[in-house]
Scaffold this motif. Structure first.
Motif, PDB file in Angstrom:
ATOM      1  N   LYS A  54       2.014  21.632 -25.645  1.00  0.00           N
ATOM      2  CA  LYS A  54       2.027  20.504 -25.525  1.00  0.00           C
ATOM      3  C   LYS A  54       3.462  20.507 -24.732  1.00  0.00           C
ATOM      4  O   LYS A  54       4.384  21.339 -25.508  1.00  0.00           O
ATOM      5  CB  LYS A  54       2.359  19.594 -26.722  1.00  0.00           C
ATOM      6  CG  LYS A  54       0.778  19.368 -27.631  1.00  0.00           C
ATOM      7  CD  LYS A  54       0.953  18.312 -28.388  1.00  0.00           C
ATOM      8  CE  LYS A  54      -0.502  18.223 -28.787  1.00  0.00           C
ATOM      9  NZ  LYS A  54      -0.638  16.634 -29.968  1.00  0.00           N
ATOM     10  N   ILE A  55       4.439  19.643 -23.964  1.00  0.00           N
ATOM     11  CA  ILE A  55       5.498  19.937 -23.627  1.00  0.00           C
ATOM     12  C   ILE A  55       6.933  19.473 -23.962  1.00  0.00           C
ATOM     13  O   ILE A  55       6.516  18.188 -24.885  1.00  0.00           O
ATOM     14  CB  ILE A  55       5.596  18.820 -22.442  1.00  0.00           C
ATOM     15  CG1 ILE A  55       4.523  19.241 -21.121  1.00  0.00           C
ATOM     16  CG2 ILE A  55       6.637  18.320 -21.162  1.00  0.00           C
ATOM     17  CD1 ILE A  55       4.115  17.960 -20.344  1.00  0.00           C
ATOM     18  N   ILE A  56       7.401  19.884 -24.534  1.00  0.00           N
ATOM     19  CA  ILE A  56       8.498  19.973 -24.948  1.00  0.00           C
ATOM     20  C   ILE A  56       9.949  19.440 -24.446  1.00  0.00           C
ATOM     21  O   ILE A  56      10.285  19.957 -23.090  1.00  0.00           O
ATOM     22  CB  ILE A  56       8.779  21.069 -26.361  1.00  0.00           C
ATOM     23  CG1 ILE A  56       8.948  21.934 -25.667  1.00  0.00           C
ATOM     24  CG2 ILE A  56       7.412  20.673 -27.478  1.00  0.00           C
ATOM     25  CD1 ILE A  56       9.812  23.250 -26.401  1.00  0.00           C
ATOM     26  N   GLY A  57      11.375  19.050 -24.901  1.00  0.00           N
ATOM     27  CA  GLY A  57      12.510  19.422 -24.483  1.00  0.00           C
ATOM     28  C   GLY A  57      13.123  18.273 -23.465  1.00  0.00           C
ATOM     29  O   GLY A  57      12.358  17.255 -22.920  1.00  0.00           O
ATOM     30  N   LYS A  58      13.684  18.779 -22.659  1.00  0.00           N
ATOM     31  CA  LYS A  58      14.061  18.561 -21.367  1.00  0.00           C
ATOM     32  C   LYS A  58      13.404  18.477 -19.919  1.00  0.00           C
ATOM     33  O   LYS A  58      12.592  19.743 -19.766  1.00  0.00           O
ATOM     34  CB  LYS A  58      15.202  19.114 -20.960  1.00  0.00           C
ATOM     35  CG  LYS A  58      16.212  17.917 -19.736  1.00  0.00           C
ATOM     36  CD  LYS A  58      18.096  18.256 -19.863  1.00  0.00           C
ATOM     37  CE  LYS A  58      17.860  18.265 -18.572  1.00  0.00           C
ATOM     38  NZ  LYS A  58      19.250  19.513 -17.938  1.00  0.00           N
ATOM     39  N   VAL A  59      12.269  17.317 -19.445  1.00  0.00           N
ATOM     40  CA  VAL A  59      11.675  17.183 -18.690  1.00  0.00           C
ATOM     41  C   VAL A  59      12.230  16.416 -16.644  1.00  0.00           C
ATOM     42  O   VAL A  59      12.537  15.667 -17.343  1.00  0.00           O
ATOM     43  CB  VAL A  59       9.998  16.451 -18.644  1.00  0.00           C
ATOM     44  CG1 VAL A  59       9.494  16.762 -18.211  1.00  0.00           C
ATOM     45  CG2 VAL A  59       9.927  16.728 -19.933  1.00  0.00           C
ATOM     46  N   SER A  60      12.118  17.260 -16.350  1.00  0.00           N
ATOM     47  CA  SER A  60      12.501  17.097 -15.159  1.00  0.00           C
ATOM     48  C   SER A  60      11.260  16.472 -13.719  1.00  0.00           C
ATOM     49  O   SER A  60       9.910  17.061 -14.566  1.00  0.00           O
ATOM     50  CB  SER A  60      13.272  17.623 -13.911  1.00  0.00           C
ATOM     51  OG  SER A  60      13.234  18.934 -13.466  1.00  0.00           O
ATOM     52  N   THR A  61      11.454  15.940 -12.631  1.00  0.00           N
ATOM     53  CA  THR A  61      10.256  16.473 -11.776  1.00  0.00           C
ATOM     54  C   THR A  61      10.332  17.682 -10.783  1.00  0.00           C
ATOM     55  O   THR A  61       8.525  18.086 -10.667  1.00  0.00           O
ATOM     56  CB  THR A  61      10.641  15.170 -10.490  1.00  0.00           C
ATOM     57  OG1 THR A  61      11.555  15.519 -10.058  1.00  0.00           O
ATOM     58  CG2 THR A  61      10.756  13.514 -10.883  1.00  0.00           C
ATOM     59  N   ASN A  62      11.030  18.213 -11.044  1.00  0.00           N
ATOM     60  CA  ASN A  62      10.513  19.266 -10.736  1.00  0.00           C
ATOM     61  C   ASN A  62       9.848  20.863 -12.207  1.00  0.00           C
ATOM     62  O   ASN A  62       9.496  21.443 -11.547  1.00  0.00           O
ATOM     63  CB  ASN A  62      11.488  20.458 -10.467  1.00  0.00           C
ATOM     64  CG  ASN A  62      11.731  19.566  -8.846  1.00  0.00           C
ATOM     65  OD1 ASN A  62      11.321  18.985  -8.563  1.00  0.00           O
ATOM     66  ND2 ASN A  62      13.701  19.718  -8.369  1.00  0.00           N
ATOM     67  N   ASN A  63      10.689  20.550 -13.040  1.00  0.00           N
ATOM     68  CA  ASN A  63      10.721  21.924 -14.219  1.00  0.00           C
ATOM     69  C   ASN A  63      10.570  21.072 -15.323  1.00  0.00           C
ATOM     70  O   ASN A  63      10.578  20.283 -15.515  1.00  0.00           O
ATOM     71  CB  ASN A  63      11.383  22.252 -14.327  1.00  0.00           C
ATOM     72  CG  ASN A  63      12.331  23.017 -12.671  1.00  0.00           C
ATOM     73  OD1 ASN A  63      13.293  21.740 -12.690  1.00  0.00           O
ATOM     74  ND2 ASN A  63      12.053  24.034 -12.148  1.00  0.00           N
ATOM     75  N   PHE A  64       9.242  21.784 -16.655  1.00  0.00           N
ATOM     76  CA  PHE A  64       9.085  21.249 -17.886  1.00  0.00           C
ATOM     77  C   PHE A  64       9.433  22.090 -18.789  1.00  0.00           C
ATOM     78  O   PHE A  64       8.901  23.831 -18.349  1.00  0.00           O
ATOM     79  CB  PHE A  64       8.500  20.490 -17.974  1.00  0.00           C
ATOM     80  CG  PHE A  64       6.708  20.860 -17.257  1.00  0.00           C
ATOM     81  CD1 PHE A  64       6.028  21.271 -18.458  1.00  0.00           C
ATOM     82  CD2 PHE A  64       6.563  20.558 -16.346  1.00  0.00           C
ATOM     83  CE1 PHE A  64       4.935  21.712 -17.896  1.00  0.00           C
ATOM     84  CE2 PHE A  64       5.041  21.211 -15.496  1.00  0.00           C
ATOM     85  CZ  PHE A  64       4.401  22.029 -16.475  1.00  0.00           C
ATOM     86  N   ASP A  65       8.847  21.899 -19.999  1.00  0.00           N
ATOM     87  CA  ASP A  65       8.838  23.702 -21.072  1.00  0.00           C
ATOM     88  C   ASP A  65       7.834  22.886 -21.729  1.00  0.00           C
ATOM     89  O   ASP A  65       7.393  21.722 -22.183  1.00  0.00           O
ATOM     90  CB  ASP A  65       9.976  24.242 -21.551  1.00  0.00           C
ATOM     91  CG  ASP A  65      11.041  24.528 -20.718  1.00  0.00           C
ATOM     92  OD1 ASP A  65      10.887  24.779 -19.548  1.00  0.00           O
ATOM     93  OD2 ASP A  65      12.014  24.456 -21.794  1.00  0.00           O
ATOM     94  N   PHE A  66       6.436  24.125 -22.182  1.00  0.00           N
ATOM     95  CA  PHE A  66       6.092  23.832 -23.128  1.00  0.00           C
ATOM     96  C   PHE A  66       5.622  24.810 -24.295  1.00  0.00           C
ATOM     97  O   PHE A  66       6.275  25.992 -23.791  1.00  0.00           O
ATOM     98  CB  PHE A  66       4.580  22.695 -22.618  1.00  0.00           C
ATOM     99  CG  PHE A  66       3.697  24.519 -22.300  1.00  0.00           C
ATOM    100  CD1 PHE A  66       2.236  24.632 -22.951  1.00  0.00           C
ATOM    101  CD2 PHE A  66       4.164  24.803 -20.742  1.00  0.00           C
ATOM    102  CE1 PHE A  66       2.247  25.815 -22.900  1.00  0.00           C
ATOM    103  CE2 PHE A  66       3.390  25.721 -20.523  1.00  0.00           C
ATOM    104  CZ  PHE A  66       1.718  26.283 -21.025  1.00  0.00           C
ATOM    105  N   ASN A  67       5.357  24.275 -25.060  1.00  0.00           N
ATOM    106  CA  ASN A  67       5.541  25.217 -26.708  1.00  0.00           C
ATOM    107  C   ASN A  67       3.776  25.309 -26.384  1.00  0.00           C
ATOM    108  O   ASN A  67       3.177  24.956 -26.149  1.00  0.00           O
ATOM    109  CB  ASN A  67       5.283  24.055 -27.796  1.00  0.00           C
ATOM    110  CG  ASN A  67       5.498  24.496 -29.347  1.00  0.00           C
ATOM    111  OD1 ASN A  67       5.936  25.825 -29.141  1.00  0.00           O
ATOM    112  ND2 ASN A  67       6.410  23.882 -30.260  1.00  0.00           N
TER     113      ASN A  67
END
Ligand SMILES: Nc1ncnc2c1ncn2[C@@H]1O[C@H](COP(=O)(O)OP(=O)(O)OP(=O)(O)O)[C@@H](O)[C@H]1O
Ligand SMILES: [Mg+2]
Length: 617
Positions: A5-18
């Motif tokens: 699932k998506i976590i942390g700082k999310v932009s329109t280019n990148n994101f992180d997930f756990n």
């Protein structure tokens, strides 16, 4: 399958997930639901483990806009906590499939999904192929050329190392690899024609450039920079000339009374001695033909002369294309940093014309393929005009910077992958908005790039290189390049000596009514020779092996009777012609050449047809 699932700082280019699944892998394709766009295709670029969790850093690739079928980036970020799923192959295919005619270059890395690049885009809006030496640039370009050849679009390859003629042969050593890919080895011998210096390679057609030139072209081509005095001298000679060619300039210069003239005379004598410039140059229509791949093999020619050839050739071809005398075509420029160096990294005569084609070629259907092992040394403005980029392994930090700043949509995670690309894999930008890693398909034809790289690699000075992308909003080429090439192919263009009177004129001036006119094509050879200190053009028919002085009246004489009267004034032209009978030649060029050599020195020759009208009353 849910990967996390998506976590942390999310932009329109990148994101992180756990990451919660053991199946998550670097470069894996994933799909994430977006409140506005339904599913969006993304990719895991890096996985990072801390003591108690694993985090995946991801790039957004895009979603397919149903209104225009284009793949677009998202405008608002994903919601935190959104589930990340492994992407289904059918979904990936839907995103990256092309609407238009494509060139099959390979498969999406790690997937059995074919990647096609948009041919119309490549053929009109340019392509760059950039990577360090030995990483597969020429191999990839061979793949692309194989695809373009099957569409009959004319090709021109500026080949400084003479490595592309191997495409005539099938890739026999790669048969097993080809079978894995469901492909067959194939040579392209009927398509390939090779021009260059016959002294360097046998069976090559001599490349001849037009000796007629403007005074600007002449000044540009001289291999020395002129002093103010020399420029003035040259100008004073050229301004009175009707035909600016070397012989006329030399005569003019010799008449001048300045001691400084000798250096100039020497330089012009040098250009003349190259035996490259003639009054009967290689016609643009010989080089640019539908279904033909023309290789300009520059191997064995000094870099200075290579530059002169590329300058004059590209200028004449661009001019011919603008006037629609030749079909749209695709030009491959190997070692582009030598012909279009970035300011401060050298000078080349061909830079301006290459830059002009890169910015204007798209209006006329003239596509460029810019290849270089040193992207930082190629003119930024030219690289910025390439709408498709193929990047293979690059390590040099200056080159990496030049690349990443000239490509839209490249993230730092993607840039970090470039030095890790294995041979055979490429980062392809321009299929969709975001770069994709593609496993390049094996070559059907033999690759010739094993040749030693004579230029060496670096002359970088470690300078900062911020490749500013120049968006030039120009009118694009609207017609379909592939279709237009087919139309040119139907024209049946031949190198001909036209009769003095047209069929219409014959009918008009005839005293008695004309019953029938039969058009014959008589195979012939057109020579430029030096005879008793004079340049003489000779037309020799291949049926009887005689010098023809007036084909309309059938006036001819034996080669042994050559005189200044043999000079044939009409020049062969490339034109479309309808004919009734084409005669067979019985005398070969080699026989004629050896007979001629007894009486004169051959400077140049080419094959042509004499058009003869047989009139019945
Ligand atoms: N896609 C590929 N599949 C299999 N082999 C490849 C592939 N790409 C490159 N190679 C191998 O790598 C070698 C070097 O490739 P290539 O000649 O294309 O390099 P290059 O980038 O053009 O180098 P240079 O800058 O020196 O011209 C080839 O001879 C070939 O054996
Ligand atoms: Mg190469």
């Amino acid at each position: 399958m849910i990967l996390g699932k998506i976590i942390g700082k999310v932009s329109t280019n990148n994101f992180d997930f756990n990451v919660t699944s053991a199946q998550a892998r670097k470069l894996q394709f994933i799909q994430v639901n977006h409140t506005d766009y339904d599913y969006v295709l993304c990719q895991i670029m890096e996985l990072e483990r801390t003591s108690d969790e694993m985090v995946a850093h991801c790039n957004v690739i895009g979603y397919k806009d149903a209104s225009d079928g284009r793949v677009k980036g998202i405008r608002t970020p994903f919601q935190l906590g959104t589930e990340v799923l492994e992407a289904e192959d059918s979904f990936i295919k839907k995103i990256i499939e092309l609407q238009r005619e494509g060139a099959y270059i390979g498969k999406l890395e790690g997937k059995n999904i074919p990647i096609n690049i948009d041919l119309q885009k490549v053929l009109t809006k340019h392509l760059s192929v950039l990577a360090k030496s030995g990483s597969g640039k020429s191999y990839f370009v061979g793949v692309l050329l194989e695809e373009i050849m099957t569409k009959n679009v004319p090709l021109l390859i500026i080949d400084p190392h003479g490595e592309y003629s191997s495409m005539r042969l099938p890739n026999d050593s790669g048969k097993d690899h080809l079978i894995e890919w469901n492909l067959e080895a194939k040579g392209f011998s009927p398509q390939i024609q090779e021009y260059g210096d016959p002294k360097v390679k046998e069976d090559i057609i001599p490349l001849k450039l037009d000796e007629k030139m403007t005074s600007y072209e002449l000044m540009k081509m001289l291999p020395i920079s002129l002093t103010g005095n020399q420029e003035a001298m040259l100008f004073s000679v050229v301004k009175d000339l009707e035909d600016v060619n070397f012989d006329n300039i030399l005569i003019g210069l010799e008449l001048l009374n300045y001691p400084g003239k000798w250096a100039l005379i020497d330089t012009i004598m040098y250009l003349k001695s190259l035996n490259l410039f003639t009054p009967a140059p290689t016609d643009p229509n010989e080089l640019i033909k539908p279904g033909k791949c023309t290789i300009i093999n520059l191997r064995g020619i000094s870099p200075e002369v290579q530059d002169i050839i590329v300058y004059k050739l590209m200028k004449d071809l661009f001019h011919a294309r603008k006037q629609e005398k030749i079909p749209p075509f695709f030009c491959v420029l190997e070692e582009a940093h030598n012909f279009a160096p970035e300011k401060g990294f050298g000078k080349a005569k061909s830079t301006d014309i290459i830059r002009l084609i890169s910015s204007e070629g798209r209006k006329f259907g003239l596509g460029l393929c810019i290849i270089s092992q040193r992207p930082a040394l190629v003119q930024k403005t030219i690289l910025a005009q390439c709408s498709t980029q193929v990047i293979l392994k690059v390590n040099n930090p200056n080159d990496l910077r030049a690349l990443t700043s000239s490509i839209e949509g490249i993230t730092s995670e993607t840039a970090a992958e470039i030095p890790n690309l294995p041979i055979g894999s490429a980062l392809v930008c321009g299929v969709v908005d975001r770069p994709l890693i593609v496993k390049i398909r094996p070559r059907k034809s033999k690759h010739g790039g094993e040749a030693v790289n004579i230029l060496g690699s670096s002359n970088a000075k470690g300078e900062e290189n911020k490749g500013v992308r120049e968006i030039v909003d120009k009118e694009d080429y609207q017609k379909d390049v592939v279709e237009e090439s087919q139309q040119f192919a139907k024209q049946n263009l031949l190198m001909i000596i036209k009769p003095q009177l047209s069929i219409k004129e014959i009918k008009l001036i005839s005293a008695q009514p004309v019953k029938n006119i039969t058009t014959y094509l008589i195979p012939a050879l057109y020579f430029t020779v030096e005879f008793q200190g004079m340049k003489v053009n000779l037309l020799i028919d291949k049926v009887g092996g005689k010098i023809i002085t007036n084909p309309d009246k059938d006036l001819k004489h034996d080669i042994s009777n050559i005189s200044s009267e043999s000079n044939f004034l009409r020049k062969p032209v490339f034109e479309s012609i309808e004919y009734d009978v084409k005669l067979d030649g019985r005398v070969g060029p080699d026989n004629v050449k050896s007979e001629l050599k007894q009486f004169c020195t051959i400077l140049d020759w080419k094959e042509c047809f004499i058009v003869y009208y047989k009139v019945e009353y």
